[in-house]
Scaffold this motif. Structure first.
Motif, short mmCIF file in Angstrom:
data_model
loop_
_atom_site.label_atom_id
_atom_site.label_comp_id
_atom_site.label_asym_id
_atom_site.label_seq_id
_atom_site.Cartn_x
_atom_site.Cartn_y
_atom_site.Cartn_z
N GLY A 37 9.56 6.59 3.70
CA GLY A 37 8.92 7.47 4.67
C GLY A 37 7.51 7.05 4.99
O GLY A 37 7.09 7.00 6.16
N ASP A 38 6.72 6.75 3.93
CA ASP A 38 5.34 6.32 4.15
C ASP A 38 5.28 4.98 4.87
O ASP A 38 4.42 4.76 5.73
N PRO A 87 9.00 8.93 -4.71
CA PRO A 87 9.84 8.52 -3.59
C PRO A 87 10.03 9.66 -2.60
O PRO A 87 10.07 10.83 -2.97
N ALA A 88 10.12 9.29 -1.37
CA ALA A 88 10.33 10.29 -0.33
C ALA A 88 11.74 10.84 -0.44
O ALA A 88 12.68 10.12 -0.75
N SER A 113 18.01 9.96 12.96
CA SER A 113 17.40 11.13 12.33
C SER A 113 15.94 10.91 11.98
O SER A 113 15.30 11.81 11.45
N GLN A 114 15.40 9.71 12.26
CA GLN A 114 14.02 9.42 11.92
C GLN A 114 13.05 10.25 12.76
O GLN A 114 13.28 10.50 13.94
N LEU A 161 0.80 -1.21 0.00
CA LEU A 161 0.00 0.00 0.00
C LEU A 161 0.84 1.27 0.00
O LEU A 161 0.35 2.33 -0.41
N THR A 162 2.06 1.19 0.47
CA THR A 162 2.94 2.36 0.44
C THR A 162 3.90 2.34 -0.75
O THR A 162 4.73 3.25 -0.88
#
Length: 204
Positions: free
Chosen positions: A95-96, A175-176, A192-193, A89-90
């Protein structure tokens, strides 16, 4: 027993996820998980009330067997929903995918924190048998809710196409963008997340 069952049978059972229907697999796995927990709770309640020495061995064996069934079913549902559904689904966007997995983990941890407290409260106010009956009832009621939620996602045409192997008419997801200033290796990228510290606090 649960760890040995998962170690010996987990890989074979989870390999079926890629070869089975994307909706039927988590539905059956969740049904097995909830039924296994409910049966374990009911058998434990019966074992506490009966107290017969001659039935202690096979009663404990039945509780362990139902618990192993629930553990394997939970493993299949986790692989199917958190790995297959989330990635599909992502579209594999990092990131998603991280955000969706974070939401799923938040729900999972909330249930794991609240459930023992509620069961302990029922056990203290009423009895262990009442607590076991409440566990069985809650798990039996949970499956229709989970099935309705999965069906609500699957009936969407875009989501169904993604889960069944790709959506040719869907707009591809961009893409993120990579996080800024991630030089310094994997550890700096990890820390860093977004939302890492809130998740760490919840886990602690």
């Amino acid at each position: 027993a649960m760890m040995l069952t998962q170690a010996f049978l987990g890989a074979k059972i989870c390999s079926l996820v890629d070869r089975t229907h994307p909706l039927h697999t988590p539905l059956v796995a969740l049904a097995g998980q909830q039924c296994g927990i409910a049966l374990s709770a009911l058998l434990a309640a019966w074992f506490l009330t009966a107290g017969a020495a001659d039935s202690a061995t096979w009663g404990a064996a039945c509780v362990i067997g139902c618990t192993c069934l629930a553990k394997l079913s939970a493993l299949v549902s986790k692989v199917s929903v958190e790995n297959h559904w989330a990635v599909a689904l992502t579209s594999g966007v990092r990131g998603d995918l991280a955000q969706l997995n974070g939401q799923l983990r938040r729900i999972d941890l909330t249930c794991k924190i609240l459930a023992p407290g509620v069961v302990g409260l029922i056990m203290s106010v009423y009895s262990p048998v009442a607590a076991a009956a409440a566990v069985a009832l809650c798990n039996l009621l949970a499956w229709p809710i989970e099935a309705a939620c999965l069906w609500a996602v699957y009936r969407d045409s875009w989501c169904r196409a993604k889960l069944e192997g790709g959506a040719p008419n869907a707009t591809p997801m961009t893409p993120a963008s990579p996080p800024a200033n991630v030089g310094g290796g994997a550890w700096k990228l990890y820390f860093s997340q977004v939302g890492l510290w809130r998740s760490a606090f919840a886990l602690s």
